[in-house]
Design an enzyme around this catalytic site. Structure first.
Site, PDB file in Angstrom:
ATOM      1  N   TYR A 139       0.346  -0.716   0.465  1.00 33.11           N
ATOM      2  CA  TYR A 139      -0.346   0.347   0.202  1.00 33.11           C
ATOM      3  C   TYR A 139       0.958   1.204   0.348  1.00 33.11           C
ATOM      4  CZ  TYR A 139      -2.648   3.445   2.021  1.00 33.11           C
ATOM      5  OH  TYR A 139      -3.279   4.689   2.454  1.00 33.11           O
TER       6      TYR A 139
ATOM      7  N   SER B  58      -3.774  12.377   9.089  1.00 35.45           N
ATOM      8  CA  SER B  58      -4.682  12.066   7.757  1.00 35.45           C
ATOM      9  C   SER B  58      -6.378  12.029   8.336  1.00 35.45           C
ATOM     10  CB  SER B  58      -4.514  11.003   6.966  1.00 35.45           C
ATOM     11  OG  SER B  58      -5.068  10.259   5.875  1.00 35.45           O
TER      12      SER B  58
ATOM     13  N   TYR C 156      -9.873  15.652   3.584  1.00 35.65           N
ATOM     14  CA  TYR C 156     -10.771  15.050   2.649  1.00 35.65           C
ATOM     15  C   TYR C 156     -12.484  16.209   2.373  1.00 35.65           C
ATOM     16  CZ  TYR C 156      -6.708  11.834   1.012  1.00 35.65           C
ATOM     17  OH  TYR C 156      -5.756  10.887   0.358  1.00 35.65           O
TER      18      TYR C 156
ATOM     19  N   ARG D 115      -3.899   1.469  -7.687  1.00 35.36           N
ATOM     20  CA  ARG D 115      -2.768   1.486  -7.323  1.00 35.36           C
ATOM     21  C   ARG D 115      -3.349  -0.485  -7.855  1.00 35.36           C
ATOM     22  NH1 ARG D 115      -2.604   5.439  -3.814  1.00 35.36           N
ATOM     23  NH2 ARG D 115      -4.223   3.394  -2.429  1.00 35.36           N
TER      24      ARG D 115
ATOM     25  N   LYS E 214      -3.666  21.150  -0.392  1.00 31.04           N
ATOM     26  CA  LYS E 214      -2.192  19.991  -0.764  1.00 31.04           C
ATOM     27  C   LYS E 214      -2.093  19.907  -2.231  1.00 31.04           C
ATOM     28  CE  LYS E 214       0.033  16.100   1.304  1.00 31.04           C
ATOM     29  NZ  LYS E 214      -1.105  14.803   0.155  1.00 31.04           N
TER      30      LYS E 214
ATOM     31  N   THR F 205      -6.231  18.573   0.803  1.00 30.90           N
ATOM     32  CA  THR F 205      -5.755  18.069  -0.809  1.00 30.90           C
ATOM     33  C   THR F 205      -6.463  17.658  -0.980  1.00 30.90           C
ATOM     34  OG1 THR F 205      -5.078  16.160   0.664  1.00 30.90           O
ATOM     35  CG2 THR F 205      -4.983  15.450  -0.836  1.00 30.90           C
TER      36      THR F 205
ATOM     37  N   ARG G   3       0.272   8.916  -6.417  1.00 30.62           N
ATOM     38  CA  ARG G   3      -0.108   7.932  -6.101  1.00 30.62           C
ATOM     39  C   ARG G   3      -1.578   7.942  -7.289  1.00 30.62           C
ATOM     40  NH1 ARG G   3       0.719   4.803  -1.439  1.00 30.62           N
ATOM     41  NH2 ARG G   3      -1.070   4.467  -0.510  1.00 30.62           N
TER      42      ARG G   3
ATOM     43  N   GLN H 177      -5.461  17.061   7.642  1.00 36.06           N
ATOM     44  CA  GLN H 177      -5.051  16.988   6.798  1.00 36.06           C
ATOM     45  C   GLN H 177      -6.686  16.277   6.351  1.00 36.06           C
ATOM     46  OE1 GLN H 177      -5.689  13.648   5.167  1.00 36.06           O
ATOM     47  NE2 GLN H 177      -6.140  14.688   3.483  1.00 36.06           N
TER      48      GLN H 177
ATOM     49  N   HIS I 159       1.223  13.465  -4.463  1.00 35.72           N
ATOM     50  CA  HIS I 159       1.017  12.791  -3.418  1.00 35.72           C
ATOM     51  C   HIS I 159       1.514  11.505  -3.535  1.00 35.72           C
ATOM     52  CE1 HIS I 159      -3.877  12.465  -1.358  1.00 35.72           C
ATOM     53  NE2 HIS I 159      -2.744  10.914  -1.447  1.00 35.72           N
TER      54      HIS I 159
END
Ligand SMILES: Cc1cc2nc3c(=O)[nH]c(=O)nc-3n(C[C@H](O)[C@H](O)[C@H](O)COP(=O)(O)O)c2cc1C
Length: 387
Positions: A25, A107, A130, A165, A252, A156, A279, A128, A276
């Protein structure tokens, strides 16, 4: 006790000690991983200018990021699922950062919650965000960060939808891990990790489980992002979030000069030049290559930070000498955490600090504010000529 002299040493130990699902990950980029690879290889293209016979006494790496004193221009980046790399990982990383004197960024997708980290630390940390579709939840999340005395909100912008991924899909990434036969066979070899996890405060997403509804699989990062993240985020919404927060805001995920100008317009206190960690958009420029154009566009008007690809104090030096006021490490501290818990994060910071300090000295500079382009040897076509 193994002798750790560089970040790669921590990475090797990390790979041995942490279940494959969580190593993969962290150690992946999206699709072909071109951007992930170039984030580090592009740093190698820049060389340093050795200077001699400069008085090296009284050196310091101390500086400020968004008005906050920092022991060196390095913060811990927000890393989701940190508490799956090591039991209570967010708490351990935050404590290591506090003791070292650098900012810790929690996060939204952390395992330990905002409240748990606040209770375990005394220095204010950064949160952070989202942005989620559920506006009530989003407002409550911002209130929780305020109540926990977070000193900056890092919004972000480069993950309204999730980059792919391959290995996360193949491994069936989840928190906690689902006990399939391959996962169980791998876990059986990671007893140190397993024993730690048995005593962990938490093994699910602490900021969201129990606070938001309507997700088909609460253990799956993919399900959370697909079902909850707000794909309609735009500059108007960002401006409103800034107003709602009322404190320092760091934007960010900026990789383009036009977006940097928009960030300036909405009144960001700082921007993070970031892809990122390779990613999200595979094929995007590495952060260090994107930095000069962004500095040209807004560098004298807003604080510009950088992350993606930093694995050493020399990388920090290169970014700061290029013009960034601060940097962030994601994987570099995650390796330390998975390898040796809190002590491993401290070791990662020590390694980077020493590399920064010694490299500064050998470039003939004693203070961070003396770092400039003059100490760098940058290939003429470094930024590239793109149509
Ligand atoms: C395992 C992992 C999880 C991440 N989770 C988040 C996250 O939850 N929020 C976020 O804004 N960035 C996240 N990032 C990106 C980091 O904040 C940072 O931009 C990136 O790690 C920098 O690149 P580096 O790992 O090469 O230092 C994550 C990165 C990694 C490696």
């Amino acid at each position: 006790m193994p002798v750790i002299t560089n970040i790669d040493d921590l990475k090797r130990l990390y790979q041995r000690r942490v279940p494959r699902m969580f190593y993969d990950y962290a150690e992946s980029g999206s699709w072909t991983e071109q951007t992930f690879r170039e984030n580090t290889s592009d740093f190698e293209d820049i060389r340093l200018r050795q200077r001699v016979a400069v008085d090296m006494t009284g050196r310091s790496t101390a500086t400020q990021m968004v008005g906050q004193d920092v022991a060196m221009p390095v913060a811990l980046a927000p890393v989701g699922l940190t508490g799956m790399q090591c039991a209570d990982g967010e708490i351990k990383a935050a404590r290591a950062a506090e003791a070292f004197g650098v900012p810790f960024t929690l996060s939204t997708m952390s395992i330990n919650s905002i409240e748990e980290v606040a209770e375990a630390t005394s220095a204010p940390f950064w949160f952070q965000l989202y942005t989620m579709k559920d506006q009530d939840y989003l407002s409550r999340l911002i209130e929780r960060a305020r109540a926990a005395n977070c000193s900056a909100l890092v919004i972000t912008l480069d993950l309204q939808i999730l980059g792919q991924r391959h290995r996360d899909l193949k491994n069936g990434l989840s928190a906690p891990p689902k006990l399939t036969i391959p996962t169980m066979m791998n876990l059986a070899t990671k007893w140190r990790w397993g024993i730690g996890m048995l005593g962990a405060k938490r093994r699910d997403f602490g900021n969201i489980v129990g606070h938001v509804q309507g997700v088909s699989d609460p253990s799956s990062l993919m399900a959370w992002t697909g079902e909850q993240f707000d794909p309609s985020l735009d500059w108007d919404k960002i401006a409103k979030l800034k107003e709602q927060w009322g404190g320092k805001v760091i934007l960010k995920g900026i990789l383009d000069a036009d977006d940097a100008r928009m960030a300036l317009k909405v009144g960001a206190d700082a921007i993070v030049v970031s892809n990122h960690g390779g990613r999200q958009l595979d094929g995007a420029l590495s952060s260090i290559r994107a930095l000069p154009a962004i500095l040209d566009a807004v560098g004298d008007k807003v604080e510009v930070h950088l992350d993606s690809g930093i694995r050493s104090g020399q990388d920090v030096l290169k970014a700061v000498a290029m013009g960034a006021k601060g940097t962030y490490i994601g994987r570099a501290f995650t390796y330390g955490l998975g390898a040796m818990g809190q002590a491993g994060v401290t070791r990662a910071l020590e390694v980077i600090h020493k590399e920064l300090d010694v490299s500064m000295a050998l470039c003939g500079r004693r203070r961070v504010d003396e770092l400039d382009r003059d100490i760098l040897l940058v290939p003429e076509d470094f930024e590239g000529r793109w149509q």
